[in-house]
Enzyme design. Structure first.
Site, short mmCIF file in Angstrom:
data_model
loop_
_atom_site.label_atom_id
_atom_site.label_comp_id
_atom_site.label_asym_id
_atom_site.label_seq_id
_atom_site.Cartn_x
_atom_site.Cartn_y
_atom_site.Cartn_z
N LYS A 171 0.85 -1.19 0.00
CA LYS A 171 0.00 0.00 0.00
C LYS A 171 0.88 1.24 0.00
CE LYS A 171 0.86 1.56 4.32
NZ LYS A 171 1.54 2.86 4.59
N PRO A 204 9.58 -4.58 -0.40
CA PRO A 204 10.75 -4.37 0.47
C PRO A 204 10.36 -4.25 1.94
CG PRO A 204 10.28 -2.40 -0.84
CD PRO A 204 9.41 -3.49 -1.38
N ILE A 205 11.29 -4.68 2.80
CA ILE A 205 11.05 -4.70 4.24
C ILE A 205 11.33 -3.33 4.84
CG2 ILE A 205 11.80 -5.75 6.42
CD1 ILE A 205 12.69 -8.19 4.76
N GLY A 206 10.56 -2.97 5.86
CA GLY A 206 10.78 -1.71 6.57
C GLY A 206 10.72 -0.50 5.68
N LEU A 226 5.44 0.46 3.35
CA LEU A 226 4.51 -0.07 2.35
C LEU A 226 3.58 -1.14 2.93
CD1 LEU A 226 7.07 -0.42 -0.59
CD2 LEU A 226 5.39 1.41 -0.26
N ALA A 227 3.66 -1.35 4.25
CA ALA A 227 2.79 -2.31 4.95
C ALA A 227 2.98 -3.74 4.46
CB ALA A 227 1.32 -1.91 4.85
N GLY A 228 4.19 -4.10 4.06
CA GLY A 228 4.43 -5.47 3.60
C GLY A 228 4.15 -6.51 4.68
N SER A 258 0.39 -6.63 5.38
CA SER A 258 -0.31 -7.30 4.29
C SER A 258 -0.10 -8.81 4.36
CB SER A 258 0.20 -6.77 2.94
OG SER A 258 -0.48 -7.36 1.87
N ASP A 283 -2.36 -1.38 10.62
CA ASP A 283 -2.53 -1.43 9.16
C ASP A 283 -3.14 -2.75 8.68
OD1 ASP A 283 -1.46 1.07 8.86
OD2 ASP A 283 0.52 0.39 8.18
#
Length: 311
Positions: free
Chosen positions: A16, A101-103, A106-108, A111, A143
């Site tokens: 996101k 990508p981590i940190g 982007l709310a990886g 998600s 999130d």
């Protein structure tokens, strides 16, 4: 649980971006009162979840930097869902293919947690409805509820009070991140609070005013391509102390046909919006070497209308 023929599910887990991030103030519970617009984009992680017979949850990933133990939100989500099921015999093997990508803001991770909830709910035949999953998601992070249904949503409170809107747009975006830089979200909120929230008491009427203002004007701001701007209050802190974000935004702002640029979440990912996906692709083709030489990974993405999906 699923039959033998259906003992595996595949899930798409989108990133996101924030199209608006406003910190209204700090609450008595030490969380921040937020008014946000979040939008899913077509940068996906993929989860493969398979039943196992030993009553445990196992996680593997192609990303070596990622913890695969109980510190991972995927495992936390599975254990929480298992607890709600009141069936200790449930188990699964989860494989994560990581593209987000981590940190990165982007709310990886959120998600992925949402994807685990949706996938395991299906695989274990729990039949929890959307409201139940959203409640469980809220226990995992602010999130995570947004990520369940994704798309375009107004997000209030800590981010868990959601109002989905059918926002249709052809916008494309160029997303960049320095792979060697990550940012602590709690640390940025703490610094923002010390600088901007000291001595400010939250008034319910003011909170409602800011929510109403965003509902009435948020989409209008995004549709006005001549005067488009994106508000991210956390950017005020990050841009002062993080060279990667400062330089990244400078690069994006200078791209031909860029409508506006912003940091996503607490950073360090930054993005530039374009009138169409073709315009974003064309700009990326012209500038990808420059972006790479400056130390950034880059992606060309577009908005998507849904969150977690089983494929």
């Amino acid at each position: 649980m699923c039959s033998t023929a259906d003992n595996k599910v595949f899930i798409k887990s989108p990133a996101k971006i924030n199209l608006h991030l406003e910190v209204i103030g700090k609450r008595k519970d030490n969380f921040h009162e937020l008014a946000m617009i979040m939008q899913s984009i077509d940068l996906y992680d993929f989860l493969e979840i398979e039943l196992n017979n030993n009553n445990e949850l196992f996680l593997t990933s192609d990303c070596k930097e990622l913890a695969v133990n109980e510190d991972n939100l995927i495992i936390k989500a599975g254990l929480l869902l298992k607890n709600y099921s009141m069936n200790p015999k449930l188990g699964a093997i989860i494989s994560l293919k990581k593209n987000i990508p981590i940190g990165a803001g982007l709310a990886g991770g959120s998600s992925n947690a949402a994807a685990a909830l949706v996938g395991l709910n299906k695989l274990w035949n729990l039949n929890f409805d959307s409201n139940k999953l959203l409640k469980i998601a809220g226990e995992l992070g602010s999130d995570v509820p947004f990520c369940i249904n994704g798309g375009f949503q107004f997000c209030f409170g800590k981010g868990e009070q959601l109002e989905k809107h059918n926002f249709t747009s052809d916008y494309g975006l160029i997303l960049i991140k320095n792979p060697n830089v990550s940012i602590s979200t709690p640390g940025i909120y703490k610094k923002y609070s010390l600088k901007f929230c000291q001595g400010n008491s939250l008034d319910v009427n003011y909170i409602n005013e800011r929510r109403k203002f965003l509902r009435l004007n948020g989409i209008h701001f995004l549709n006005d391509i001549k005067k488009m701007s994106i508000r991210n209050d956390l950017q005020k802190i990050v841009i002062e102390e993080n060279k990667s974000v400062r330089n990244g935004l400078k690069i994006l702002t200078q791209l031909d046909d860029c409508l506006c640029s912003s940091m996503s979440g607490s950073g360090p990912s930054c993005f530039a919006l374009f009138q169409s996906i073709d315009a974003a692709f064309n700009s990326h083709e012209k500038n990808k070497k420059k972006i790479k030489e400056a130390g950034y990974e880059s992606w060309v993405c577009q908005f998507v209308k849904e969150g977690i999906s089983i494929v």
